[in-house]
Design an enzyme around this catalytic site. Structure first.
Site, PDB file in Angstrom:
ATOM      1  N   HIS A 185       0.838  -1.193   0.000  1.00  0.00           N
ATOM      2  CA  HIS A 185       0.000   0.000   0.000  1.00  0.00           C
ATOM      3  C   HIS A 185       0.881   1.255   0.000  1.00  0.00           C
ATOM      4  CE1 HIS A 185       0.457  -0.789   4.453  1.00  0.00           C
ATOM      5  NE2 HIS A 185       0.826   0.470   4.384  1.00  0.00           N
TER       6      HIS A 185
HETATM    7  P1  TYD Z   1      -1.970  -3.632   7.632  1.00  0.00           P
HETATM    8  O1  TYD Z   1      -1.962  -2.205   7.181  1.00  0.00           O
HETATM    9  O2  TYD Z   1      -2.591  -4.632   6.694  1.00  0.00           O
HETATM   10  O3  TYD Z   1      -0.487  -4.106   7.965  1.00  0.00           O
HETATM   11  P2  TYD Z   1       0.833  -4.156   7.032  1.00  0.00           P
HETATM   12  O4  TYD Z   1       1.056  -2.767   6.518  1.00  0.00           O
HETATM   13  O5  TYD Z   1       1.921  -4.634   7.942  1.00  0.00           O
HETATM   14  O6  TYD Z   1       0.565  -5.119   5.916  1.00  0.00           O
HETATM   15  O7  TYD Z   1      -2.674  -3.704   9.050  1.00  0.00           O
HETATM   16  C1  TYD Z   1      -3.022  -4.933   9.651  1.00  0.00           C
HETATM   17  C2  TYD Z   1      -4.234  -4.704  10.543  1.00  0.00           C
HETATM   18  O8  TYD Z   1      -3.889  -3.839  11.648  1.00  0.00           O
HETATM   19  C3  TYD Z   1      -5.384  -4.053   9.811  1.00  0.00           C
HETATM   20  O9  TYD Z   1      -6.582  -4.665  10.281  1.00  0.00           O
HETATM   21  C4  TYD Z   1      -5.350  -2.628  10.278  1.00  0.00           C
HETATM   22  C5  TYD Z   1      -4.755  -2.719  11.676  1.00  0.00           C
HETATM   23  N1  TYD Z   1      -3.964  -1.552  12.079  1.00  0.00           N
HETATM   24  C6  TYD Z   1      -4.379  -0.793  13.152  1.00  0.00           C
HETATM   25  O10 TYD Z   1      -5.417  -1.066  13.793  1.00  0.00           O
HETATM   26  N2  TYD Z   1      -3.619   0.269  13.549  1.00  0.00           N
HETATM   27  C7  TYD Z   1      -2.477   0.600  12.924  1.00  0.00           C
HETATM   28  O11 TYD Z   1      -1.801   1.583  13.320  1.00  0.00           O
HETATM   29  C8  TYD Z   1      -2.059  -0.183  11.777  1.00  0.00           C
HETATM   30  C9  TYD Z   1      -0.806   0.152  11.045  1.00  0.00           C
HETATM   31  C10 TYD Z   1      -2.852  -1.246  11.397  1.00  0.00           C
END
Ligand code: TYD
Length: 136
Positions: free
Chosen positions: A49
């Site tokens: 992303h």
């Molecule tokens: P995600 O953005 O998919 O993680 P990565 O960038 O490591 O692939 O986030 C995983 C899950 O965590 C998603 O359900 C959103 C949640 N999340 C939060 O609740 N708070 C945060 O600060 C972040 C970064 C993610």
């Protein structure tokens, strides 16, 4: 060059080491959020992303992983393996994390609170944002 690093204070003595980073000093923004990722399997790719506004500094406080940074024009793959060095993942940068070694803990300092509306999770949409200069 998409790679920008910040060196943290690393106070080492006979008792071990203490790493410290302060907002608007070693971290180039006010820190609004801290999160960390752990328990990632070796074949897993995370991220995929970009953000509209959020800026982040990422540090492998334990272990190592690879990062790909992509601004839509150039792409770089970078090794994170130093607990006293942070990698800037700026807004508008598509990023992936992968090749986590067992036990890796990846910590993030972020410039804003979590907001799903700040994410671009579709790569074609990311390329459209790049082409339009990230104008909403
Ligand atoms: P995600 O953005 O998919 O993680 P990565 O960038 O490591 O692939 O986030 C995983 C899950 O965590 C998603 O359900 C959103 C949640 N999340 C939060 O609740 N708070 C945060 O600060 C972040 C970064 C993610």
């Amino acid at each position: 060059m998409l790679e920008t690093w910040y060196s943290f204070t690393n106070a080492k003595d006979e008792r071990g080491a203490l790493v410290a980073a302060e907002g608007r000093k070693q971290i180039p923004f006010s820190i609004e959020r801290v999160y960390f990722v752990y328990g990632v399997g070796s074949g897993v790719v995370r991220g995929n992303h970009a953000h509209w506004d959020t800026r982040q500094v990422l540090v492998a406080i334990q272990g190592s992983c690879r990062f790909t940074l992509n601004d839509g024009k150039q792409k770089e793959t970078i090794l994170l393996n130093d607990p006293a060095k942070g990698l800037l993942v700026d807004c508008h940068i598509w990023h992936n994390m992968f090749y986590f070694t067992p036990g890796t803990v990846l910590m993030a300092f972020a410039s804003s609170h979590y907001d799903e509306a700040d994410y671009v999770r579709n790569y074609d949409e990311f390329l459209r944002c790049v082409q339009s200069g990230w104008v909403r």
